[in-house]
Scaffold this active site. Structure first.
Site, PDB file in Angstrom:
ATOM      1  N   LYS A  81      20.846 -14.023 -16.095  1.00 30.76           N
ATOM      2  CA  LYS A  81      20.753 -12.972 -15.083  1.00 30.76           C
ATOM      3  C   LYS A  81      21.352 -11.654 -15.556  1.00 30.76           C
ATOM      4  CE  LYS A  81      21.347 -16.447 -11.473  1.00 30.76           C
ATOM      5  NZ  LYS A  81      20.124 -16.916 -10.871  1.00 30.76           N
TER       6      LYS A  81
ATOM      7  N   GLU B 170      27.773  -9.324  -7.740  1.00 29.79           N
ATOM      8  CA  GLU B 170      26.828  -8.422  -7.089  1.00 29.79           C
ATOM      9  C   GLU B 170      27.327  -8.147  -5.682  1.00 29.79           C
ATOM     10  OE1 GLU B 170      22.971 -10.303  -6.982  1.00 29.79           O
ATOM     11  OE2 GLU B 170      22.500  -9.765  -9.037  1.00 29.79           O
TER      12      GLU B 170
ATOM     13  N   HIS C  32      21.110 -21.338  -0.451  1.00 31.73           N
ATOM     14  CA  HIS C  32      20.466 -20.529  -1.495  1.00 31.73           C
ATOM     15  C   HIS C  32      19.387 -21.282  -2.264  1.00 31.73           C
ATOM     16  CE1 HIS C  32      23.436 -17.608  -0.527  1.00 31.73           C
ATOM     17  NE2 HIS C  32      24.429 -18.308  -1.012  1.00 31.73           N
TER      18      HIS C  32
ATOM     19  N   LYS D 292      15.433 -22.824  -2.079  1.00 34.70           N
ATOM     20  CA  LYS D 292      14.212 -22.653  -1.294  1.00 34.70           C
ATOM     21  C   LYS D 292      13.778 -23.961  -0.627  1.00 34.70           C
ATOM     22  CE  LYS D 292      13.078 -19.284  -4.780  1.00 34.70           C
ATOM     23  NZ  LYS D 292      12.482 -19.118  -6.120  1.00 34.70           N
TER      24      LYS D 292
HETATM   25  P1  ADP Z   1      19.135 -19.093  -8.493  1.00 34.27           P
HETATM   26  O1  ADP Z   1      18.750 -18.732  -9.891  1.00 34.27           O
HETATM   27  O2  ADP Z   1      20.251 -20.082  -8.411  1.00 34.27           O
HETATM   28  O3  ADP Z   1      17.967 -19.456  -7.623  1.00 34.27           O
HETATM   29  P2  ADP Z   1      19.078 -16.361  -7.471  1.00 34.27           P
HETATM   30  O4  ADP Z   1      19.746 -15.246  -8.137  1.00 34.27           O
HETATM   31  O5  ADP Z   1      17.591 -16.473  -7.647  1.00 34.27           O
HETATM   32  O6  ADP Z   1      19.766 -17.745  -7.893  1.00 34.27           O
HETATM   33  O7  ADP Z   1      19.401 -16.321  -5.921  1.00 34.27           O
HETATM   34  C1  ADP Z   1      19.063 -17.364  -5.041  1.00 34.27           C
HETATM   35  C2  ADP Z   1      19.265 -16.913  -3.612  1.00 34.27           C
HETATM   36  O8  ADP Z   1      20.631 -16.562  -3.373  1.00 34.27           O
HETATM   37  C3  ADP Z   1      18.484 -15.670  -3.226  1.00 34.27           C
HETATM   38  O9  ADP Z   1      17.170 -15.951  -2.861  1.00 34.27           O
HETATM   39  C4  ADP Z   1      19.306 -15.159  -2.054  1.00 34.27           C
HETATM   40  O10 ADP Z   1      19.052 -15.882  -0.878  1.00 34.27           O
HETATM   41  C5  ADP Z   1      20.714 -15.452  -2.504  1.00 34.27           C
HETATM   42  N1  ADP Z   1      21.267 -14.280  -3.228  1.00 34.27           N
HETATM   43  C6  ADP Z   1      21.338 -14.106  -4.566  1.00 34.27           C
HETATM   44  N2  ADP Z   1      21.899 -12.903  -4.861  1.00 34.27           N
HETATM   45  C7  ADP Z   1      22.181 -12.311  -3.680  1.00 34.27           C
HETATM   46  C8  ADP Z   1      22.757 -11.050  -3.288  1.00 34.27           C
HETATM   47  N3  ADP Z   1      23.197 -10.166  -4.190  1.00 34.27           N
HETATM   48  N4  ADP Z   1      22.870 -10.791  -1.968  1.00 34.27           N
HETATM   49  C9  ADP Z   1      22.450 -11.664  -1.020  1.00 34.27           C
HETATM   50  N5  ADP Z   1      21.903 -12.856  -1.322  1.00 34.27           N
HETATM   51  C10 ADP Z   1      21.769 -13.192  -2.627  1.00 34.27           C
END
Ligand code: ADP
Length: 461
Positions: free
Chosen positions: A121, A205, A240, A242
């Site tokens: 990331k 973040e 977090h 889906k």
């Molecule tokens: P992973 O790779 O574990 O799936 P992601 O970065 O894709 O992690 O994030 C998964 C979920 O976590 C996002 O869809 C969202 O719901 C939540 N999330 C991630 N980053 C943020 C953020 N900065 N603010 C709010 N929610 C976040």
């Protein structure tokens, strides 16, 4: 560039995605090779391939699928032309794709260099910034000390999300409302990330409040051509992760859709992206869009995109790896205009989890298994039959139901009907919970954001 037609493809994976890959190959006249662990010796994917070989003797259930040298040796011995990594396991491992290349076996996915640039990331965020795409405000580099974290917190304010750079599947993430939670989150996210991904790198973040999760499917060939397949909405999440995915999104204006897709293509173009991938974004209430990460592989929810674009993404992945141009008849995408959206699709992930026990995984033998069928229903199952044994060895995904309808309401009704039609006995499943979500007025109005399940505890009752 020469075309290398594949005669034999190995899926370096298990479960439903291995079967999905075999189906694509069989339709293309390509023979298939499965690998299976000792723990998977009775699993369906083993029997769905033309050949199947035991791997990882004496290793743990997960480790068996991570043995790069063993998998490549086997592929070489069995004259495999190409390896499809699916999702999870070795799918984002640049060492694996590089080892495939060295062994003269095609890797069905992006090059090791692209995987390295986008796979984690922190580096993905750098690529996005260089491409002129907005990212969630955060630290540009990994956070190594508490002091660095506190400096960011002072400038950004709370809430903050602590994230593992190598994270996936919602693991290695902690939301912090204050300094105490931030310092705790740093430690616990790092140790979870180390245990899950072998990498404790952490960054921060700003926590976007109640965003929607929208992601764009992309596909690039080896000749510099790139297209997108529009977006999926994956806002319905538990911890977090889906749960239900929708294509296309219900609330993007044509202008916003255009913006999102052009951001995805900008990022992909800036690294010369090859093969299928997904660019993920968050969108807040004010419709600000923020890049979060790229998944340089096929995703679980690719089915909904296939249903609304009538395009077989796994076959396209194979054709691209063989060297075809997107515009060749084998893929048939002369330009972006050829990707059209038709209707709506929804995917529900049926898992062997017990909603009455905080979704703890359940195990046992499936005693009865009756599926849904009929117009607008697609099933991608891993262990979908009576007699299948569900063990604690692997994740709890049992079957993905994807439904299609001309309108979102049609697709939702078909999903509800399909969920009602299913009968699974012997193990607990989340079907009842999915039914409550799919019939919820907020869901039907297309208003779900990532806080939906938190705000509506009634769907768990
Ligand atoms: P992973 O790779 O574990 O799936 P992601 O970065 O894709 O992690 O994030 C998964 C979920 O976590 C996002 O869809 C969202 O719901 C939540 N999330 C991630 N980053 C943020 C953020 N900065 N603010 C709010 N929610 C976040």
């Amino acid at each position: 560039m020469n075309i290398t037609k594949f005669k034999k493809i190995m899926a370096a994976n298990r479960g439903e995605i291995a079967i999905r890959i075999f189906r694509a190959c069989t339709e293309l006249g390509i023979s298939t090779v499965a690998i299976y662990s000792q723990q998977d010796r009775l699993s369906l994917h083993r029997y769905k391939a033309d050949e199947a070989y035991l791997i990882g003797k004496g290793k743990g259930a997960i480790d068996a699928y991570l043995g790069i040298d063993e998998i490549i040796d086997l592929a070489r011995k069995k004259n495999v032309d190409a390896i499809h990594p699916g999702y999870g396991f070795l799918s984002e491992n640049a060492e694996f794709s590089a080892a495939c290349e060295r062994a003269g076996i095609a890797f069905i996915g992006p090059t090791p260099d692209i995987q390295r640039r986008l796979g984690d990331k922190v580096s993905g965020r750098k690529v996005a910034v260089e491409a002129g795409v907005p990212i969630v405000p955060g630290t540009n580099d990994p956070v190594r000390t508490e002091e660095e974290a506190l400096i960011f917190a002072k400038s950004a304010g709370y809430p903050i999300i602590v994230k593992a750079s190598a994270g996936g599947g919602g693991r290695g993430m902690r939301v912090a409302q204050n300094q105490k939670e931030l310092l705790e989150g740093l430690r616990s996210a790092a140790s979870e990330a180390k245990a899950s991904f072998g990498d404790a790198t952490i960054f921060l973040e700003k926590y976007v409040k109640n965003p929607k999760h929208v992601e764009v499917q992309i596909l690039g060939d080896k000749h510099g051509n790139l297209v997108h397949f529009y977006e999926r909405d994956c806002s319905i999440q538990r911890r977090h992760q889906k749960v239900i995915e929708i294509a296309p999104s219900l609330y993007l204006t044509p202008k916003k859709r255009e913006e999102l897709c052009s951001y995805a293509l900008k990022i992909a173009n800036s690294v010369g992206y090859i093969n299928a991938g997904t660019v993920e974004f968050l969108m807040d209430k004010e419709e600000n869009v923020y890049f979060i990460e790229v998944n340089p592989r096929i995703q679980v929810e690719h089915t909904v995109t296939e249903l609304v674009t009538l395009r077989n993404l796994v076959q396209a992945q194979i054709r691209v790896a063989e060297g075809y141009k997107l515009s060749d008849p084998e893929i048939g995408i002369k330009s972006q205009k050829d990707i059209e959206l038709r209707g709506f699709a929804i995917q529900s992930r049926i898992t062997t989890e017990d909603p009455d026990n905080n979704f703890a995984p359940d195990f046992g033998t499936i005693k009865a298994y009756r599926t849904a069928a009929g117009f607008g229903v697609r099933l991608d199952a891993a262990a979908g039959y009576a007699g299948a044994v569900i063990t604690p060895d692997y994740d709890s995904l049992l079957v993905k139901i994807s439904t299609w309808g001309l309108t979102f309401l049609d697709a939702s009704r078909t999903m509800h009907r399909a969920l009602q039609e299913f009968r699974i006995r012997g193990v607990k499943t989340n079907i009842g919970f999915l039914e409550k979500v799919i019939t919820h007025p907020v869901f039907l109005a297309g208003d779900c954001d990532t806080s939906f399940l938190e705000k509506h505890p009634e769907v768990f009752e």
